[in-house]
Design a protein around this motif. Sequence first.
Motif, short mmCIF file in Angstrom:
data_model
loop_
_atom_site.label_atom_id
_atom_site.label_comp_id
_atom_site.label_asym_id
_atom_site.label_seq_id
_atom_site.Cartn_x
_atom_site.Cartn_y
_atom_site.Cartn_z
N ASN A 132 -0.47 3.41 -3.01
CA ASN A 132 -1.90 3.30 -3.31
C ASN A 132 -2.62 4.58 -2.91
OD1 ASN A 132 -4.50 2.54 -3.76
ND2 ASN A 132 -4.45 0.73 -2.46
N SER A 149 -5.36 2.47 2.83
CA SER A 149 -4.29 3.12 2.06
C SER A 149 -3.90 4.47 2.64
CB SER A 149 -4.72 3.28 0.59
OG SER A 149 -6.01 3.84 0.50
N PHE A 154 0.80 -1.21 0.00
CA PHE A 154 0.00 0.00 0.00
C PHE A 154 0.84 1.27 0.00
CE2 PHE A 154 -3.30 -2.90 0.89
CZ PHE A 154 -4.47 -2.28 0.46
N ARG A 169 -8.24 -1.46 0.73
CA ARG A 169 -7.57 -1.78 1.96
C ARG A 169 -6.97 -3.17 1.89
NH1 ARG A 169 -13.31 -1.74 3.89
NH2 ARG A 169 -14.02 -3.89 3.90
#
Length: 521
Positions: free
Chosen positions: A355, A382, A352, A361
């Motif tokens: 992201n 994120s 992440f 998630r």
Amino acid sequence: MTLALARPTRMGADATGVVASSLATKLGPKSVAMSGVCAGNPKDVSLGDVIVAELAYNYEEGKATTAGFSADPRQQPLRDSLVRFAQNLDARTIPSYGPPTLSDRELWFLEVLDRNVDPRKHPARSRYIADGDWPQFVQALIARELIRNQKSTFKITAKGRTRVKDAALLNVASPDCLPLKIHVGPIASGASVNKTGNAWEMIVERGLRSALGLEMEAAVIANIAYRLEIPDWIVVKGVMDYADPDKDDRYKEFAARASAEVLLRILFREGAATGQQAEKETLSAMSAANVEKRFPRLLEALRGMGSQWVQLLKSVQQAEMQALQKSGEATRLAQRASDLLVGEVEEVRSSFVDNEDPKRRGILTTSEQSSSGKHLGFIRWSSGDEFFGEHVNGVAQGLGEYKIYTITDFSTPNLINYYSGEVRNNAIGKFGVYVFADRSVFSGEWLDNHPAYGYKFFDGERFGYLEFFGAFASVPDPDRKAPNQWLPHGIGIGISHETNELLYGHFVGGYPGRTVEYVAL
């Protein structure tokens, strides 16, 4: 885990390398580690801070010719999972961590200014001087002629510079505690102690502008691990000076102790999954439950104001008790989930980093269920925020612990707040404990994802009191330039430690309203 301890008789790579390599050869360890002291980059760290080496290298490796020096260092990086663990360490769980005294704050400000660094822009500023305390603090220094305001900036006066020099001469004892921060970044090693004053410019010229620490042993520890194929190396150093001509040993003992405490946290993998240890230490000192012991005349004063105020205190104490009970249960479940998911969590965190979709998630779940029948797991949004505890189909539900982060300029997570207690549909509630970045704590009842009723002690008396018992709300910023703040709002009781007074009545946006009365304790 078995630890083998050794101490070289002299500082530097030669003495350290012989001891470390001989022990590593005989014992075949899984890790070789070192704590100690270093110089820190004054633009990034404060005295007493701790640096975990993200990578180590010898800045003196290279080629010297008549044309100058050409650097050619070999950098050894720390394993990524250890980097992430160190980034998640909560400094408040370190025994040497503690809030600064007024003298600490004053000296920090003057020492930073004396090095021609603007305290307003220093990364440690909020740890020493809270936003709400800044105007009053600065005005007090100006009134005492320690600093002056010159062309929209601050200048240290001769009197202020004398204060800094006197502190170096008279304060021979190392501090017991400081609001230290744990940094993760490069450490550069050399063969000599540097107090030239131009060390950091030299480090930049030799190719690594982001170095945080300067010392003599980290590179050899990392190189021994690499050459002998030892899985891990870890070097943790406390900042005792800035490699300038004025360096002294005043912070050496504290820096050495704090670095050892952080190293042990990393070796035993403690302090990153939850911040519950710091929370318990804080709440044991300041809580609604023990306020009557701390202020023996409190109940007498409340009875004089009317029975409803005694009842208010008792109801807040009950709300705090329920919050602490739920917090304790949540922390145990969060720790269990963390233990079951060791290693896998790091992979989800890594996925992440870049992201930007706030709705996506990462979810990890275990096969183990809690007593309520919910699965234990880990959720990461994120935004960087994380949750350990009970969930239903990837939605936080039941009991658990949130860790709330900000993302720094270097795209690394910086833990600012955490919550442990009941959760409903990914939101906070109904009872739980919230620990803020400034180490102030709210414990009590929640409504619509914000404090509703309970107890909080603050990091300073910017509202005229340090402790509050009663109603809270999510209060909008008057200028609409900042997010809503969770503040006392409604009927309640405040206690000022500075004036030893009791405040009772209706509070508005944190401040005592016009109906608030004051009674001496």
